[in-house]
Design an enzyme around this catalytic site. Sequence first.
Site, short mmCIF file in Angstrom:
data_model
loop_
_atom_site.label_atom_id
_atom_site.label_comp_id
_atom_site.label_asym_id
_atom_site.label_seq_id
_atom_site.Cartn_x
_atom_site.Cartn_y
_atom_site.Cartn_z
N CYS A 189 0.80 -1.18 0.03
CA CYS A 189 -0.08 -0.31 0.10
C CYS A 189 1.08 1.54 -0.07
CB CYS A 189 -0.64 0.38 1.35
SG CYS A 189 -0.19 -0.28 2.88
N HIS A 212 -1.66 1.34 7.50
CA HIS A 212 -1.92 1.19 6.39
C HIS A 212 -1.62 2.82 5.47
CE1 HIS A 212 -3.87 -0.51 2.40
NE2 HIS A 212 -5.37 0.62 2.64
#
Length: 371
Positions: A32, A315
């Site tokens: 990510c 994330h």
Amino acid sequence: MGAAGSKLEKALGDQFPEGERYFGFENFGNTCYCNSVLQALYFCVPFREQLLEYYTSNKSVADAEENLMTCLADLFSQISSQKKKTGVIAPKRFVQRLKKQNELFRSYMHQDAHEFLNYLLNEVVDILEKEAKATKTEHETSSSSSPEKIANGLKVPQANGVVHKEPIVTWVHNIFQGILTNETRCLRCETVTARDETFLDLSLDIEQNSSITSCLKNFSSTETLHAEDKFFCDKCCSLQEAQKRMKIKKPPHILVIHLKRFKYIEQLGRYKKLSYRVVFPLELKLSNTVEPYADVEYSLFAVVVHVGSGPNHGHYVSLVKSHNHWLFFDDENVEMIEESAVQTFFGSSQEYSSNTDHGYILFYESLGPTK
């Protein structure tokens, strides 16, 4: 993602920008950090245009060697040439190349998006410089086998055989590079010494309940050098007390700001995430610049967001402004968001908060001339 894609198309309706493509990226296990930065760079229009131009001019070269830049150009071309307006693309070739080239990104551990951005831009610069040198050498070899230059029909020998090499300025420099000037004023003789340095992004220290404007002011605040930090003044020929400050001498076309959200805490022996609330405006006026760039204005077009309470897990997602619409990219998922939603990523005004989504890398485009 078919449903999500059609949902986005439905949301934009007849306002869907002509020729634009909104594609999510598949995640290959903690990639990510890479996906969020690539989305921000894809919607950095001058960067995208140059890369697509590079792809077009290089695809005819059959024996072209694969590198990180050819993989990135290939990925951008793949997105821009899709028949569908929305969907998901797997940046597999790019990620494989990245891992092959740099062991830092080889593990499935949580990586830092800013480190990746830095590495990628510097890698592209290196590739462009190598290509420019190779082209120049080829050109010089074919145009002249003599070490002498011809001026007005006369042969002019080079001074002591010394060739002055100009630094190569690539299109990455033209887009992202700015110049800082470090001014030091001797408090005894008042002589000001200035030293220039280039930057592709600015890393700013942050404070609780602050703003980008105040962080930039702190970045350029005057510091006094005294005691064991005294400055050696060339005019006084001795160590003297001095005042030092950093200003932006030449602002870049695209200003990338990295908020230093990860701080090493000595007592804990590890890094801690600072979830401080730092307001980043949609329109930014730079006040710490040198004439003739006083009060140059910028517009925010992308934000890489770190989601999570610590530096070693979490994330990354990105917010992108495209044709006056704001979009939210979370790996494969792409959705439209209201402009007002951007402020939910400023950070938390309390030490402990359930909100862990914080702006980490900001991309601003200049609204005026910076050349």
